[in-house]
Design an enzyme around this catalytic site. Sequence first.
Site, PDB file in Angstrom:
ATOM      1  N   CYS A   1       1.610 -41.380   6.892  1.00 17.31           N
ATOM      2  CA  CYS A   1       1.229 -40.012   6.544  1.00 17.31           C
ATOM      3  C   CYS A   1       0.607 -39.957   5.150  1.00 17.31           C
ATOM      4  O   CYS A   1       1.327 -40.001   4.149  1.00 17.31           O
ATOM      5  CB  CYS A   1       2.471 -39.125   6.634  1.00 17.31           C
ATOM      6  SG  CYS A   1       2.188 -37.431   6.124  1.00 17.31           S
TER       7      CYS A   1
ATOM      8  N   CYS B   1       1.639 -36.987   3.057  1.00 17.22           N
ATOM      9  CA  CYS B   1       2.980 -37.116   2.480  1.00 17.22           C
ATOM     10  C   CYS B   1       2.983 -38.089   1.301  1.00 17.22           C
ATOM     11  O   CYS B   1       3.606 -37.830   0.281  1.00 17.22           O
ATOM     12  CB  CYS B   1       3.970 -37.654   3.522  1.00 17.22           C
ATOM     13  SG  CYS B   1       3.904 -36.811   5.098  1.00 17.22           S
ATOM     14  N   ASP B   2       2.324 -39.203   1.444  1.00 15.73           N
ATOM     15  CA  ASP B   2       2.528 -40.316   0.507  1.00 15.73           C
ATOM     16  C   ASP B   2       1.306 -40.695  -0.316  1.00 15.73           C
ATOM     17  O   ASP B   2       1.406 -41.567  -1.187  1.00 15.73           O
ATOM     18  CB  ASP B   2       2.998 -41.550   1.297  1.00 15.73           C
ATOM     19  CG  ASP B   2       4.332 -41.297   1.981  1.00 15.73           C
ATOM     20  OD1 ASP B   2       5.120 -40.499   1.446  1.00 15.73           O
ATOM     21  OD2 ASP B   2       4.574 -41.876   3.053  1.00 15.73           O
TER      22      ASP B   2
HETATM   23  C1  LIG Z   1       7.727 -42.586   7.172  1.00 17.81           C
HETATM   24  C2  LIG Z   1       7.474 -41.100   7.231  1.00 17.81           C
HETATM   25  C3  LIG Z   1       7.379 -40.377   6.057  1.00 17.81           C
HETATM   26  C4  LIG Z   1       7.144 -39.012   6.101  1.00 17.81           C
HETATM   27  N1  LIG Z   1       7.086 -38.330   4.929  1.00 17.81           N
HETATM   28  C5  LIG Z   1       6.905 -36.986   4.942  1.00 17.81           C
HETATM   29  C6  LIG Z   1       6.860 -36.245   3.723  1.00 17.81           C
HETATM   30  O1  LIG Z   1       6.951 -36.813   2.618  1.00 17.81           O
HETATM   31  N2  LIG Z   1       6.691 -34.908   3.818  1.00 17.81           N
HETATM   32  C7  LIG Z   1       6.549 -34.247   5.010  1.00 17.81           C
HETATM   33  O2  LIG Z   1       6.414 -33.031   5.022  1.00 17.81           O
HETATM   34  N3  LIG Z   1       6.572 -34.935   6.182  1.00 17.81           N
HETATM   35  C8  LIG Z   1       6.743 -36.281   6.167  1.00 17.81           C
HETATM   36  N4  LIG Z   1       6.737 -36.984   7.349  1.00 17.81           N
HETATM   37  C9  LIG Z   1       6.558 -36.235   8.595  1.00 17.81           C
HETATM   38  C10 LIG Z   1       7.892 -35.555   8.972  1.00 17.81           C
HETATM   39  O3  LIG Z   1       8.913 -36.507   8.922  1.00 17.81           O
HETATM   40  C11 LIG Z   1       7.802 -34.942  10.347  1.00 17.81           C
HETATM   41  O4  LIG Z   1       6.716 -34.052  10.407  1.00 17.81           O
HETATM   42  C12 LIG Z   1       9.093 -34.177  10.679  1.00 17.81           C
HETATM   43  O5  LIG Z   1      10.220 -35.019  10.556  1.00 17.81           O
HETATM   44  C13 LIG Z   1       9.059 -33.599  12.087  1.00 17.81           C
HETATM   45  O6  LIG Z   1      10.260 -32.958  12.328  1.00 17.81           O
HETATM   46  P1  LIG Z   1      10.824 -32.725  13.795  1.00 17.81           P
HETATM   47  O7  LIG Z   1      12.146 -32.080  13.622  1.00 17.81           O
HETATM   48  O8  LIG Z   1       9.811 -32.065  14.623  1.00 17.81           O
HETATM   49  O9  LIG Z   1      10.978 -34.177  14.427  1.00 17.81           O
HETATM   50  P2  LIG Z   1      11.715 -35.496  13.942  1.00 17.81           P
HETATM   51  O10 LIG Z   1      11.920 -35.543  12.481  1.00 17.81           O
HETATM   52  O11 LIG Z   1      10.975 -36.601  14.585  1.00 17.81           O
HETATM   53  O12 LIG Z   1      13.152 -35.375  14.605  1.00 17.81           O
HETATM   54  C14 LIG Z   1      13.313 -35.417  15.993  1.00 17.81           C
HETATM   55  C15 LIG Z   1      14.761 -35.749  16.305  1.00 17.81           C
HETATM   56  O13 LIG Z   1      14.982 -35.672  17.704  1.00 17.81           O
HETATM   57  C16 LIG Z   1      15.835 -36.733  18.073  1.00 17.81           C
HETATM   58  N5  LIG Z   1      15.695 -37.033  19.492  1.00 17.81           N
HETATM   59  C17 LIG Z   1      14.611 -37.501  20.164  1.00 17.81           C
HETATM   60  N6  LIG Z   1      14.921 -37.695  21.444  1.00 17.81           N
HETATM   61  C18 LIG Z   1      16.223 -37.327  21.599  1.00 17.81           C
HETATM   62  C19 LIG Z   1      17.132 -37.307  22.689  1.00 17.81           C
HETATM   63  N7  LIG Z   1      16.779 -37.704  23.914  1.00 17.81           N
HETATM   64  N8  LIG Z   1      18.405 -36.896  22.466  1.00 17.81           N
HETATM   65  C20 LIG Z   1      18.797 -36.469  21.235  1.00 17.81           C
HETATM   66  N9  LIG Z   1      17.963 -36.479  20.171  1.00 17.81           N
HETATM   67  C21 LIG Z   1      16.714 -36.897  20.351  1.00 17.81           C
HETATM   68  C22 LIG Z   1      15.312 -37.878  17.200  1.00 17.81           C
HETATM   69  O14 LIG Z   1      16.240 -38.904  17.173  1.00 17.81           O
HETATM   70  C23 LIG Z   1      15.176 -37.145  15.875  1.00 17.81           C
HETATM   71  O15 LIG Z   1      16.383 -37.101  15.213  1.00 17.81           O
HETATM   72  C24 LIG Z   1       6.972 -38.352   7.344  1.00 17.81           C
HETATM   73  C25 LIG Z   1       7.046 -39.088   8.522  1.00 17.81           C
HETATM   74  C26 LIG Z   1       7.288 -40.448   8.486  1.00 17.81           C
HETATM   75  C27 LIG Z   1       7.376 -41.235   9.760  1.00 17.81           C
END
Ligand SMILES: Cc1cc2nc3c(=O)[nH]c(=O)nc-3n(C[C@H](O)[C@H](O)[C@H](O)COP(=O)(O)OP(=O)(O)OC[C@H]3O[C@@H](n4cnc5c(N)ncnc54)[C@H](O)[C@@H]3O)c2cc1C
Length: 320
Positions: free
Chosen positions: A133, A136-137
């Site tokens: 990202c 982000c970074d």
């Molecule tokens: C390395 C990295 C760095 C990042 N840095 C930043 C940053 O600095 N700033 C920023 O704004 N964004 C950042 N992002 C992006 C940000 O992390 C995502 O946009 C955000 O986490 C999305 O949130 P979410 O809740 O939609 O999904 P996610 O964070 O992906 O969470 C989804 C959750 O659902 C769970 N899940 C999936 N399937 C199942 C199942 N069958 N049963 C139970 N649970 C399940 C997963 O395990 C996870 O815990 C980064 C992403 C990455 C990969």
Amino acid sequence: MRQVIIVGSGPAGYTAAIYAARANLHPLLIASSVEFGGELMKTTEVENFPGFPEGVMGPDLMMKMQEQAERFGTEIVYDDVTKLELEGDVKRVTVGNGDVHEALTVIYATGSAYRKLGLEDETRLSGYGVSWCATCDGAFFKQKKVAVIGGGDSALEEATFLTRFADRVYLVHRRDSLRASAAMQDRAKADPKIEFVWNSEVAHIYGDEKVAGIGLVNTEDGTETTLDVTGMFVAIGSDPRTHLVHGQLDITTLGTIAVEGRSSKTNLPGVFAAGDVIDPTYKQAATAAGSGVVAALDAEHYLAAHADKTVTPQPVAASV
Ligand SMILES: Cc1cc2nc3c(=O)[nH]c(=O)nc-3n(C[C@H](O)[C@H](O)[C@H](O)COP(=O)(O)OP(=O)(O)OC[C@H]3O[C@@H](n4cnc5c(N)ncnc54)[C@H](O)[C@@H]3O)c2cc1C
């Protein structure tokens, strides 16, 4: 029977839980067995989440969200959802240990998995120079050299964005032409900071504690070269985690769950979706959190409109 079950423990899931719990809906959140906390558990410093002027470590931010959700009465199950039955008034959620939880509404917030190159050091150095990202970074790489891996629109967008910070951006692509749109290509090719490295795949990521270079192999003649970079941005796409709802929820052509307008409403009444699993574009922690708010409010309104079916919460392990 529950009023709300939330699937997923990223920013979208926890924020939905905070709102649903504060609305006295006693949510049950299924967090996953190993990957609880979502994508931010895989990173180090997060500098763009509001409220943390000094920045915050990704895992610390997620622990705070969890604490906040629990403070208002969210119950958390550390297991994976293995089956969802979403049609009808009562939704059934089966988890890995066989327990089946029932609810009137489900908020689906399982995120999207960034595609990886599949190298061992990629995971080890995630957050230490390996990123998915640029938004982000990117700011961590002021006056540095970085590589972007990929050949589509998102790779070129990441590369162009990174030129705001980095002195040099190598665009590494395994072919000799790009899939990206002509407009994106023209912009990137005109940028003096971007250098294209064609017909090349990443074979090694060097560095003990931080990225200290990457080793490339030429896909045509097998020759090996090294790029002296301190950052590597993997931009080869992401896969919304939708497999549990295929055949039940409508999916867009981009692979995300289809929702109605700016709401979280899916094609099934009482089923809401939030976060990266509905978002092909922005994919940020703050946008996912905002999306979780929308889902919780949509669920609350749905329950209010179906008040005749509202139920008293039952203990967590409702096995059948
Ligand atoms: C390395 C990295 C760095 C990042 N840095 C930043 C940053 O600095 N700033 C920023 O704004 N964004 C950042 N992002 C992006 C940000 O992390 C995502 O946009 C955000 O986490 C999305 O949130 P979410 O809740 O939609 O999904 P996610 O964070 O992906 O969470 C989804 C959750 O659902 C769970 N899940 C999936 N399937 C199942 C199942 N069958 N049963 C139970 N649970 C399940 C997963 O395990 C996870 O815990 C980064 C992403 C990455 C990969």
